[in-house]
Structures are given as C-alpha cells and as structure tokens.
Design a protein around this motif. Structure first.
Motif, mmCIF file in Angstrom:
data_model
loop_
_atom_site.group_PDB
_atom_site.id
_atom_site.type_symbol
_atom_site.label_atom_id
_atom_site.label_comp_id
_atom_site.label_asym_id
_atom_site.label_seq_id
_atom_site.Cartn_x
_atom_site.Cartn_y
_atom_site.Cartn_z
ATOM 1 N N LEU A 50 1.446 23.289 -7.059
ATOM 2 C CA LEU A 50 0.477 22.623 -6.188
ATOM 3 C C LEU A 50 0.759 21.129 -6.100
ATOM 4 O O LEU A 50 0.735 20.535 -5.005
ATOM 5 N N GLU A 51 1.047 20.509 -7.248
ATOM 6 C CA GLU A 51 1.348 19.078 -7.253
ATOM 7 C C GLU A 51 2.646 18.782 -6.515
ATOM 8 O O GLU A 51 2.755 17.766 -5.828
ATOM 9 N N GLN A 52 3.648 19.671 -6.656
ATOM 10 C CA GLN A 52 4.919 19.447 -5.975
ATOM 11 C C GLN A 52 4.749 19.533 -4.463
ATOM 12 O O GLN A 52 5.296 18.712 -3.715
ATOM 13 N N ARG A 53 3.976 20.497 -3.992
ATOM 14 C CA ARG A 53 3.737 20.612 -2.551
ATOM 15 C C ARG A 53 2.962 19.406 -2.033
ATOM 16 O O ARG A 53 3.257 18.893 -0.941
ATOM 17 N N ALA A 54 1.974 18.961 -2.816
ATOM 18 C CA ALA A 54 1.204 17.790 -2.393
ATOM 19 C C ALA A 54 2.080 16.541 -2.357
ATOM 20 O O ALA A 54 1.984 15.733 -1.426
ATOM 21 N N MET A 55 2.957 16.385 -3.361
ATOM 22 C CA MET A 55 3.840 15.219 -3.377
ATOM 23 C C MET A 55 4.847 15.281 -2.235
ATOM 24 O O MET A 55 5.143 14.255 -1.599
ATOM 25 N N LEU A 101 -3.527 16.255 -2.041
ATOM 26 C CA LEU A 101 -3.823 17.019 -3.249
ATOM 27 C C LEU A 101 -5.325 17.212 -3.334
ATOM 28 O O LEU A 101 -6.075 16.248 -3.518
ATOM 29 N N PRO A 102 -5.812 18.444 -3.184
ATOM 30 C CA PRO A 102 -7.265 18.653 -3.233
ATOM 31 C C PRO A 102 -7.807 18.374 -4.627
ATOM 32 O O PRO A 102 -7.102 18.540 -5.632
ATOM 33 N N PRO A 103 -9.055 17.936 -4.724
ATOM 34 C CA PRO A 103 -9.630 17.669 -6.048
ATOM 35 C C PRO A 103 -9.747 18.950 -6.857
ATOM 36 O O PRO A 103 -9.973 20.033 -6.325
ATOM 37 N N ARG A 104 -9.589 18.810 -8.157
ATOM 38 C CA ARG A 104 -9.674 19.970 -9.035
ATOM 39 C C ARG A 104 -11.123 20.435 -9.161
ATOM 40 O O ARG A 104 -12.043 19.635 -9.192
ATOM 41 N N SER A 105 -11.260 21.749 -9.254
ATOM 42 C CA SER A 105 -12.583 22.331 -9.488
ATOM 43 C C SER A 105 -12.638 22.856 -10.909
ATOM 44 O O SER A 105 -11.703 23.505 -11.389
ATOM 45 N N ASP A 106 -13.736 22.586 -11.585
ATOM 46 C CA ASP A 106 -13.872 23.005 -12.977
ATOM 47 C C ASP A 106 -14.086 24.506 -13.113
ATOM 48 O O ASP A 106 -13.924 25.070 -14.193
ATOM 49 N N GLU A 107 -14.456 25.180 -12.000
ATOM 50 C CA GLU A 107 -14.759 26.598 -12.096
ATOM 51 C C GLU A 107 -13.494 27.424 -12.315
ATOM 52 O O GLU A 107 -13.443 28.266 -13.196
ATOM 53 N N VAL A 128 0.836 -1.203 0.000
ATOM 54 C CA VAL A 128 0.000 0.000 0.000
ATOM 55 C C VAL A 128 0.871 1.253 0.000
ATOM 56 O O VAL A 128 0.538 2.260 -0.634
ATOM 57 N N ARG A 129 1.984 1.204 0.700
ATOM 58 C CA ARG A 129 2.872 2.364 0.759
ATOM 59 C C ARG A 129 3.393 2.732 -0.623
ATOM 60 O O ARG A 129 3.515 3.917 -0.958
ATOM 61 N N ARG A 130 3.693 1.731 -1.442
ATOM 62 C CA ARG A 130 4.168 2.022 -2.798
ATOM 63 C C ARG A 130 3.110 2.736 -3.623
ATOM 64 O O ARG A 130 3.425 3.602 -4.445
ATOM 65 N N HIS A 131 1.851 2.376 -3.411
ATOM 66 C CA HIS A 131 0.781 3.092 -4.107
ATOM 67 C C HIS A 131 0.630 4.508 -3.557
ATOM 68 O O HIS A 131 0.394 5.456 -4.310
ATOM 69 N N ALA A 132 0.753 4.652 -2.243
ATOM 70 C CA ALA A 132 0.544 5.961 -1.628
ATOM 71 C C ALA A 132 1.583 6.971 -2.088
ATOM 72 O O ALA A 132 1.285 8.169 -2.197
ATOM 73 N N LEU A 133 2.795 6.526 -2.372
ATOM 74 C CA LEU A 133 3.858 7.443 -2.769
ATOM 75 C C LEU A 133 3.611 8.093 -4.114
ATOM 76 O O LEU A 133 4.200 9.135 -4.411
ATOM 77 N N THR A 134 2.796 7.497 -4.938
ATOM 78 C CA THR A 134 2.552 8.053 -6.272
ATOM 79 C C THR A 134 1.157 8.618 -6.446
ATOM 80 O O THR A 134 0.846 9.134 -7.517
ATOM 81 N N ARG A 135 0.314 8.541 -5.420
ATOM 82 C CA ARG A 135 -1.054 9.055 -5.514
ATOM 83 C C ARG A 135 -1.351 9.994 -4.344
ATOM 84 O O ARG A 135 -2.045 9.625 -3.396
ATOM 85 N N PRO A 136 -0.838 11.226 -4.384
ATOM 86 C CA PRO A 136 -1.100 12.150 -3.262
ATOM 87 C C PRO A 136 -2.553 12.578 -3.156
ATOM 88 O O PRO A 136 -2.978 13.061 -2.107
ATOM 89 N N GLY A 137 -3.325 12.415 -4.226
ATOM 90 C CA GLY A 137 -4.723 12.796 -4.184
ATOM 91 C C GLY A 137 -5.641 11.733 -3.623
ATOM 92 O O GLY A 137 -6.862 11.934 -3.585
#
Length: 678
Positions: A230-235, A213-219, A185-194
């Motif tokens: 944003l992705e770098q901070r989440a990772m 990583l917060p979900p993207r909003s279409d607005e 599970v840890r290996r999956h968690a390292l590549t999926r911050p969302g």
C-alpha cells in the motif's frame, strides 16, 4: 579620537564586550535560517508536518516577499503557548540531550519562528481540537485576541526583510523566488504521500498534490506485506504526480536492507539520465538532505552504465536509527553527519546497483502479456503475449525476374498462393502445368525453408578471446520465453535484427558482447582470490613529483592498497613521491597523473571502493578488446546465443561506457512509420 599605530594607520578605539539585544540576536540568527522566502516556507511546512497535518496550503504574493501564508489541519497550539512559541529556543520537540541526539521530527531548535518574526510582520492563528475558539497572536505587538478557525494553525508572514532592507536587494525576481518556494514544498511532498499540498500565487493555483495514502483505520490493521504494498503504491502515485509519469515509467524500485540501514525508493534507468542533477532526491528519516556520502554512493552505482557526464535521476529514502545520524550540523538542517558513513555508503551503493543489475529484457514479457490486439480481417489471431501472431511457417519465396503474361485465373491462383497459410496446392508451391518438373515459373510460389531452425550449430562467436561458444539453446516455449526474440538478420556486420512479441529489436552486437565479457571478467575476479593484485610493470626510471603532506601520508598509509592496484608509490623525500611501478594495462599512460588521482580517491573514499573502481576500469578495457568486433558476420545461431546471454547478464542494457546495447521498436511505432491505420 582614534589611536594610530607605528605606521601611522588609524586603529578604531576598543569597545567593551557586552550582551547583544535580543532583537539583534534574532536578526543574526535569521541571516543563517532565513535566506529567502523559500526558507520561510520550508520552516513553516516543517512545523505543520510535525503537528500531524494531513492537508497543507501555501499562499504567496510577489514570490513570497509580500506575503507567505501556511495553513494546516494539525494539532494546533493552545492559547497559553502561543506567546511562548515565538521565543528563541522554545520548542516542544526536545527536552534533554538524549532527545537532541535521537530527534525524529523535522524541527527541533525552536529558533525558526523567532528568526522569521524579527525580519517580517508575522501573526499566528491557531486552535487545538479541544479548544472552543481560535486565537490570533500578532508577533510584533504581542496582542492576543479571539478569532474564528477550524482546528489547525495558520502562519502569516508579511513584508519579508522589511526591517533589513539590504537583504531585499539580494533577492531575485518574483518568478525566481516563486520557483524556489515551489521546490521547497515539492521536496516535502515527495516524502509525505499521506499529506495533501496546494500552492497558490497571486490568487491562482500553481501546484496541487492530493494525498495518495489513505489514513489508517484502527479497526482493520493490515499485515506487514500488505502495508508495504500500500505504501509503495501511494509513493509511486506521489512520485508520478510530482515528477511526472515519465519518471515512474523510466525508473525501477529500490528496496534494500543492510544492517541498520534500509534504502527504498526508485532509481531512474540509465536512458532517463539528464544533463543536470536537478532530479536527485535523497531523504534521511524523511528529511531532504544534500550529503556527499549519499551523492557519491548513488553516482558510483551508475558508474559503468552512464554515458559521458550524464546525471542520473533518483528518489531514495534512507531509514536508520536516529541515534546513528546527527542532524544538528547545519543551520538549515539540510546536511547530516552519519555515525558510520561507510555503512550508509555501501547500503546505498549496493541497493541501487542491485536494482540496476536486472536486465530490462525480462520486463518485455510483462509488457507482452498486457498487449491485447484486436484481430483484423484477414489476419491471424494474436497469441497470448504477442502483438501479432506469426504465421505457422515462413512466407514462401518469390521470384521477381521478367514475369510472363498471365490470365485472370492464374493471377487469382498466384494471389491465393501468396497469402496462403501452408495448406492446399497453391500454398504448397506445386508446379504449374505449363512448366516442366523442377523448373518453377518466374512468378511461381516455391517452398521455402523455415526462417528459424532451433537446432544450433557447433560453431561459436570467434574473433575475441572472451567470445563464448554457442550453447545448445532449448526452443522457445511458454515455460522458456525469449524476451529479446529470435534473430532474423544482421546489418552491415554491426547490428542484429530480432523479432519478439512487441515488434522489432535492434542490437548493437559489439556493445552487447562487450558488456557480457565485462561481467564475466568481474565474476571470475570476484570468485577468485580477493586479495590478488593487478599485474604491474616496473618503470625503468621512477617518476617523481612534488607531493602535499596529505598525499605523502596517504601513500604511506595505503601502501598495500596501492600494491593491489599495481601501483608502487614510495616517499622519495619529505615533500616528494616516486612512482616505481604502474599497472601493465596502463603502462603507456602518465604515471604521475595516475598516482595523483588514485591518492586523491584514497584520501576521500574507502580503500575497497577505490580498488573496485580501478579494477573495473582495467577490466572494461580488457572487455572492449576481447568483444566481437564490427563487420564480423554471425550466423543465426550465434546471434541467438548472444541474445540469450543478454537476457541473463546483469546490466546488459548498457555497455561499459554507458551506451545502450539494444532498442525496441513496437508494432505501433513501425505502423506509424508507414502511416498504417491512418
């Protein structure tokens, strides 16, 4: 009755060729896919991620042998497709050969669920968002009945290997199997911050990693630069949660693009290397893989900055066109095959090398800017970027030989002079009335010359052919800061002490100068003729050795590469090679061992990589002999010149052999040594 051959040995009677039962076929497939409970966890989490889940919960009993439950909030499986999902090679991921060659999902074969169901008691509970109720399917009986559940899927696997008891004998203890499940599970968690992950064992929460990583909003769609930040901070947040905050503090960002390959992630500093390779994570298009090309490239990037057999730590994410990588080469999909492995190898190598090349001394400036030390009573205020502000001038010199008897007024005056800031007669070192002019009292404060004179001398660091002359250094200023500070002393001709905004810097002058000379030699060689060969020395008597057909073929195919390395290896007979020349700097070594090692490298890796590695080894030997030696007394100007070179030389934090060249002791650490503030 079995037949016998001429030697009298019984041979089994011939059996007719026939199709195997579907259940036996699934159990055979399970032997490849399901090795242990962690394999089941990996496959079920793969399916949950492919379903678009943002929250995944894994529940285990007895290390996953008694029970494995994976709950997600993905898209779910419609009622009419539940029974189909458990059939062999039934999947929604691919439809044709083109889809297989460009697969971008975690799973695609459609055999995992059937294989798991054949060796366990399995049930599936699922509900799509548009379906009114959930449905529960029992894999063994095929019974389908309504049930209650929020949108998503729950996969339940009980009594793993109950139908194949022999497989259970190969399982380890519950604690060991649990550790493997957590690692999957840890290996999956390292590549999926969302995606948020939680692992429960025996009703207790073992690990939990919340989505960063917060979900993207279409607005409001952010621009590309803001999205990358944003992705770098989440990772980074996910890496700190999974691998610990120390990994984030002792690693640097990797962001490199070369052709079709992009390499991102973090590479650990050489000081963070470990004795085991248990924190090396490589991902290709979001899939954790173990690949020799990637491992070799990452290791090669650390080649001349790691000491001994230490193993680097890193988390690298390689992105490329799915058409350029084949993931259908291993039953568990943990190995891949690249269409152009050299392209990927060079991208990873240069990406990590460039990240490690920047001197870490520059980071001290950022750390200094963040230091805000409150002003203590009686101490000067700290300047911006400094933990402690230096006095406007050096403390006046003192004499400690046979102090005379003084009265209270004299003691107060001398104390004021000692702590003076260079103003007034006491601080200026005026002679006492009782002393003759020019003859200071034993305890008299004398005017001292400044500790540091920014005007350098014209002399240089001698004692080595590659030792540079001391350049004219501009004084330190806000526009021209000195991260490693200014030199103040030398200890036993080995270490340099320097003072910077953080505290004390200790430098191994031989190791530091060795790296500087080494990098200059590499630059000179790179700027010159790339095809120039290393000087070689012919052997008086050629050294012959028995060679394998592969070694003979390699020697014939790479004769020009061997010549660039200063080696001349020619066939002596169909099964023998002869070494006629070796590099001049390695003339005292064993020519046969050298030839064998080089031929082995050429057979496995790219010729240019082997040439570069061999040249670097020779240049490293030259730099070691050309660097300033220990017990060489340096002037203050020479020490500062060395510090300035370190601040602008790539990989100057380690010498060629991987030993550190400098260490920082902060004021907080120095205060702790003397129990200040306690």
């Amino acid at each position: 009755m079995p037949a016998s051959n001429r030697e009298g040995i019984a041979t089994p009677a011939r059996r007719p060729i026939q199709d195997l039962p579907d259940e036996l076929v699934s159990q055979i497939a399970a032997g490849e896919v399901v090795e242990r409970p962690a394999s089941v966890v990996r496959e079920l989490v793969d399916n949950a991620l492919d379903a678009g889940a943002t929250s995944i919960t894994v529940r285990l009993l007895a290390g996953g042998v008694r029970l494995i439950t994976v709950e997600d909030d993905g898209c779910g499986i419609p009622r009419e497709e539940l029974a189909i999902a458990l059939r062999r090679h039934a999947t929604s991921k691919i439809r044709n050969l083109h889809d297989l060659e460009s697969v971008a999902t975690m799973g695609f074969r459609g055999e995992a669920l059937a294989a798991i169901a054949s060796v366990s008691e399995m049930s599936v509970l699922s509900r799509p968002a548009q379906q009114e109720s959930a449905y529960l399917l029992d894999a063994r009986s095929g019974e389908l009945r309504p049930a209650a559940r929020n949108p998503g899927t729950t996969m339940e696997v009980k009594e793993l290997f109950f139908s194949t008891p022999a497989r259970r004998k190969f399982l380890k203890t519950d604690a060991t199997e649990l550790a493997h499940c957590v690692e999957a599970v840890r290996r999956h968690a390292l590549t999926r911050p969302g995606v948020g992950f939680a692992i429960w064992h025996e009703g207790k929460l073992v690990e939990q990693w919340r989505a960063t990583l917060p979900p993207r909003s279409d607005e409001a769609e952010p621009d590309e630069a803001a999205l990358q930040q944003l992705e770098q901070r989440a990772m980074d947040k996910r890496l700190a949660d999974v691998l610990g905050p120390d990994f984030l503090e002792q690693s640097i960002v990797v962001n490199y693009q070369a052709g079709h390959v992009q390499v991102r992630g973090r590479a650990g500093l050489p000081d963070a290397a470990r004795s085991r390779a248990d924190q090396q994570f490589c991902y290709v298009n979001g899939r954790f893989v173990r690949d020799k090309v990637l491992t070799h490239a990452a290791r090669a990037a650390y080649e001349d900055v790691l000491h001994g057999h230490r193993q680097p730590v890193y988390a690298l994410y390689i992105s490329l066109d799915p058409m350029r990588v084949d993931v259908n080469v291993h039953p568990t999909k943990i190995e891949v095959r690249f269409r152009d492995s050299r392209e990927v190898h060079q991208a990873v190598l240069h990406g990590v090398e460039n990240a490690l090349a920047a001197p870490r001394a520059q980071h001290l400036l950022d750390a200094a800017a963040a230091v805000q030390t409150p002003t203590a009573a009686g101490q000067p205020a700290a300047l911006p970027g400094q933990a402690y502000a230096p006095a406007p001038q050096a403390q006046s010199a003192m004499r400690f030989d046979a102090p005379p008897r003084v009265n209270g007024l004299q003691a107060l005056q001398q104390t004021a002079a000692l702590w003076g800031q260079g103003t007034g007669t006491a601080a200026s070192g005026a002679a006492q009335p009782s002393q003759a002019a020019g003859t200071p009292a034993p305890w008299q404060v004398q005017e001292a010359s400044p500790r540091w004179n920014p005007q350098p001398s014209a002399s240089g660091i001698t004692g080595g052919a590659a030792a540079p002359l001391v350049p004219t250094l501009p004084p330190e200023s806000a526009e021209n800061p000195w991260p490693l500070g200014r030199a103040v002393a030398q200890i036993h001709g080995v270490y340099i002490l320097a003072e910077n905004a953080q505290g004390l810097v200790i430098v191994d002058m031989h190791a530091a100068h060795e790296r500087i000379v080494y990098e200059r030699l590499k630059s000179q060689l790179d700027d010159g003729d790339a095809s120039s060969a290393i000087a070689s020395q012919p052997l008086l008597i050629p050294a012959t050795f028995s060679a394998t057909p592969e070694e003979v073929a390699t020697a014939e195919d790479h004769s020009e590469t061997l010549a660039q390395l200063g080696l001349e290896v020619v066939p002596f007979s169909p099964k023998t090679l002869a070494v006629r020349a070796t590099p001049t700097t390695l003339a005292q070594g064993n020519p046969v061992e050298l030839a064998r090692s080089v031929l082995a490298e050429l057979a496995q890796h790219d010729a240019s990589t082997v040439v570069q590695r061999a040249r670097n080894e020779i240049l490293g030997t030259m730099a070691c002999h050309g660097a300033v030696r220990a017990n060489r007394q340096l002037t203050i100007d020479e020490m500062n010149a060395l510090l300035r070179d370190m601040e602008h030389t790539e990989r100057s934090d380690q010498c060629n052999h991987g030993r550190p060249t400098w260490r920082q002791l902060s004021m907080k650490e120095l205060d702790a040594l003397f129990l200040r503030g306690r």
